[in-house]
Design a protein around this motif. Structure first.
Motif, short mmCIF file in Angstrom:
data_model
loop_
_atom_site.label_atom_id
_atom_site.label_comp_id
_atom_site.label_asym_id
_atom_site.label_seq_id
_atom_site.Cartn_x
_atom_site.Cartn_y
_atom_site.Cartn_z
N MET A 1 0.79 -1.32 -0.09
CA MET A 1 -0.01 -0.04 0.08
C MET A 1 0.88 1.27 -0.12
N SER A 2 0.81 2.01 -1.00
CA SER A 2 1.68 3.09 -1.19
C SER A 2 0.75 4.44 -0.42
N PRO A 3 1.87 5.48 0.07
CA PRO A 3 0.97 6.43 0.75
C PRO A 3 0.59 7.39 -0.57
N SER A 4 0.98 7.16 -2.03
CA SER A 4 0.73 7.94 -2.82
C SER A 4 -0.92 7.61 -3.29
N LEU A 5 -1.68 6.56 -2.46
CA LEU A 5 -2.96 6.34 -2.65
C LEU A 5 -3.73 7.51 -2.13
N PHE A 6 -3.10 8.12 -0.76
CA PHE A 6 -3.89 9.22 -0.20
C PHE A 6 -3.97 10.30 -1.12
N THR A 7 -2.88 10.73 -1.73
CA THR A 7 -2.57 11.82 -2.67
C THR A 7 -3.62 11.60 -3.99
N SER A 8 -3.50 10.40 -4.37
CA SER A 8 -4.52 10.25 -5.55
C SER A 8 -5.88 10.33 -5.27
N LEU A 9 -6.45 9.94 -4.13
CA LEU A 9 -7.82 9.90 -3.77
C LEU A 9 -8.03 11.44 -3.56
N ASP A 10 -7.23 12.08 -2.89
CA ASP A 10 -7.51 13.64 -2.55
C ASP A 10 -7.46 14.40 -3.73
N VAL A 11 -6.73 14.06 -4.72
CA VAL A 11 -6.81 14.78 -6.20
C VAL A 11 -8.20 14.45 -7.01
N LYS A 12 -8.33 13.27 -6.76
CA LYS A 12 -9.79 12.83 -7.73
C LYS A 12 -10.91 12.71 -7.10
N SER A 13 -10.81 13.44 -5.73
CA SER A 13 -12.10 13.23 -5.10
C SER A 13 -13.11 13.98 -5.60
N GLY A 14 -12.89 15.09 -6.28
CA GLY A 14 -14.25 15.70 -7.06
C GLY A 14 -14.75 14.94 -8.15
N GLY A 15 -14.13 14.00 -8.77
CA GLY A 15 -14.57 13.26 -9.71
C GLY A 15 -15.17 11.85 -9.34
N GLY A 16 -15.29 11.80 -8.13
CA GLY A 16 -16.03 10.45 -7.72
C GLY A 16 -15.35 9.27 -7.34
N THR A 17 -13.97 9.31 -7.45
CA THR A 17 -13.03 8.39 -6.89
C THR A 17 -13.20 8.24 -5.64
N ALA A 18 -13.28 9.23 -4.66
CA ALA A 18 -13.37 8.92 -3.40
C ALA A 18 -15.03 8.37 -2.87
N VAL A 19 -15.85 8.64 -3.58
CA VAL A 19 -17.32 8.11 -3.20
C VAL A 19 -17.16 6.48 -3.41
N PHE A 20 -16.40 6.20 -5.00
CA PHE A 20 -16.49 4.69 -5.25
C PHE A 20 -15.63 3.90 -4.33
N SER A 21 -14.66 4.83 -4.06
CA SER A 21 -13.38 3.81 -2.84
C SER A 21 -14.10 3.71 -1.79
N PHE A 22 -14.86 4.75 -1.05
CA PHE A 22 -15.49 4.53 0.02
C PHE A 22 -16.59 3.40 0.20
N LEU A 23 -17.31 3.32 -0.89
CA LEU A 23 -18.45 2.20 -1.21
C LEU A 23 -17.88 0.80 -1.30
N ILE A 24 -16.71 0.87 -2.16
CA ILE A 24 -15.93 -0.40 -2.16
C ILE A 24 -15.44 -0.89 -0.76
N LEU A 25 -14.84 0.05 -0.12
CA LEU A 25 -14.07 -0.26 1.17
C LEU A 25 -15.25 -0.62 2.32
N LEU A 26 -16.54 0.04 2.39
CA LEU A 26 -17.15 -0.16 3.15
C LEU A 26 -17.97 -1.55 2.93
N LEU A 27 -18.27 -1.98 1.72
CA LEU A 27 -18.65 -3.53 1.51
C LEU A 27 -17.53 -4.43 1.75
N LEU A 28 -16.28 -4.29 1.56
CA LEU A 28 -15.34 -5.18 1.85
C LEU A 28 -15.41 -5.27 3.36
N LYS A 29 -15.39 -4.20 4.10
CA LYS A 29 -15.21 -4.27 5.50
C LYS A 29 -16.53 -4.93 6.00
N MET A 30 -17.69 -4.63 5.66
CA MET A 30 -18.77 -5.39 6.13
C MET A 30 -18.75 -6.84 5.99
#
Length: 208
Positions: free
Chosen positions: A1-30
């Motif tokens: 897991m590279s720290p660049s993931l945080f930067t990537s999510l932050d930059v792309k969050s306006g385009g829906g990347t953060a929303v998609f990542s959040f939903l995927i992570l939530l489903l995996l965690k559940m």
């Protein structure tokens, strides 16, 4: 897991990347929580079980981080007293839900409640700004990642032994574990230590 993931999510969050990542992570965690807590499938028995395993805690942190990226886009413009009411109601609801549903559901919903609670507390002008805006708590927020990663491991490693040493004084053990975890978090948050961890561990081929 590279720290660049945080930067990537932050930059792309306006385009829906953060929303998609959040939903995927939530489903995996559940799914993982269901396996671990409801079905008893524990690949890390003993101290490094599901909840206290640092790798799994990093998973939770990513879920919280992407949730923050989603919520920070919310533009809620209301008066200070309304924000204070929202904060107080959210806090009461959070504690009530934790009490009513403790041990009856998997941890994932608690993260959702916590995200809502944190979002409410970050709204400007509320009553909790003065309470949590002091320098000590602001500093704790700055080292929250380190504190988040180490605290449960310390609890599982030391709780039983410390209780024996203190004659089952739970309050004293609580403060001892708090201080130990705080000191460890301060150590790992030091710039030389962070640089060493970043260069020698996070940037190694294993985590890329």
């Amino acid at each position: 897991m590279s720290p660049s993931l945080f930067t990537s999510l932050d930059v792309k969050s306006g385009g829906g990347t953060a929303v998609f990542s959040f939903l995927i992570l939530l489903l995996l965690k559940m799914a993982f929580d269901t396996f671990g807590y409801k079905m008893g499938m524990n690949p890390w028995p003993g101290v490094f079980g599901w909840y206290c395993n640092p790798a799994y805690r990093l998973f939770d942190f990513l879920l919280g981080y992407t949730g923050f990226l989603v919520l920070e886009k919310t533009d809620l413009k209301v008066s200070s007293w309304k924000i204070s009411v929202i904060q107080c109601v959210t806090l009461v609801f959070y504690f009530a839900a934790c009490h009513l549903f403790d041990k009856q559901w998997v941890p994932a919903p608690f993260i959702l409640l916590t995200l809502v609670l944190i979002f409410a507390f970050t709204l400007p002008g509320g009553i909790f700004n003065a309470i949590f805006g002091n320098r000590v708590l602001t500093h704790l927020g700055n080292i929250s990642f380190e504190l988040y990663i180490v605290h449960q491991v310390n609890i599982n490693l030391m709780n039983h032994t410390l209780l024996k040493w203190t004659g089952n004084n739970h309050l004293l053990v609580f403060f001892m574990l708090l201080v130990i975890s705080w000191l460890m978090a301060e150590f790992f948050s030091l710039n030389p230590i962070k640089r060493f961890v970043t260069k020698s561990i996070y940037k190694s081929k294993i985590f890329i």
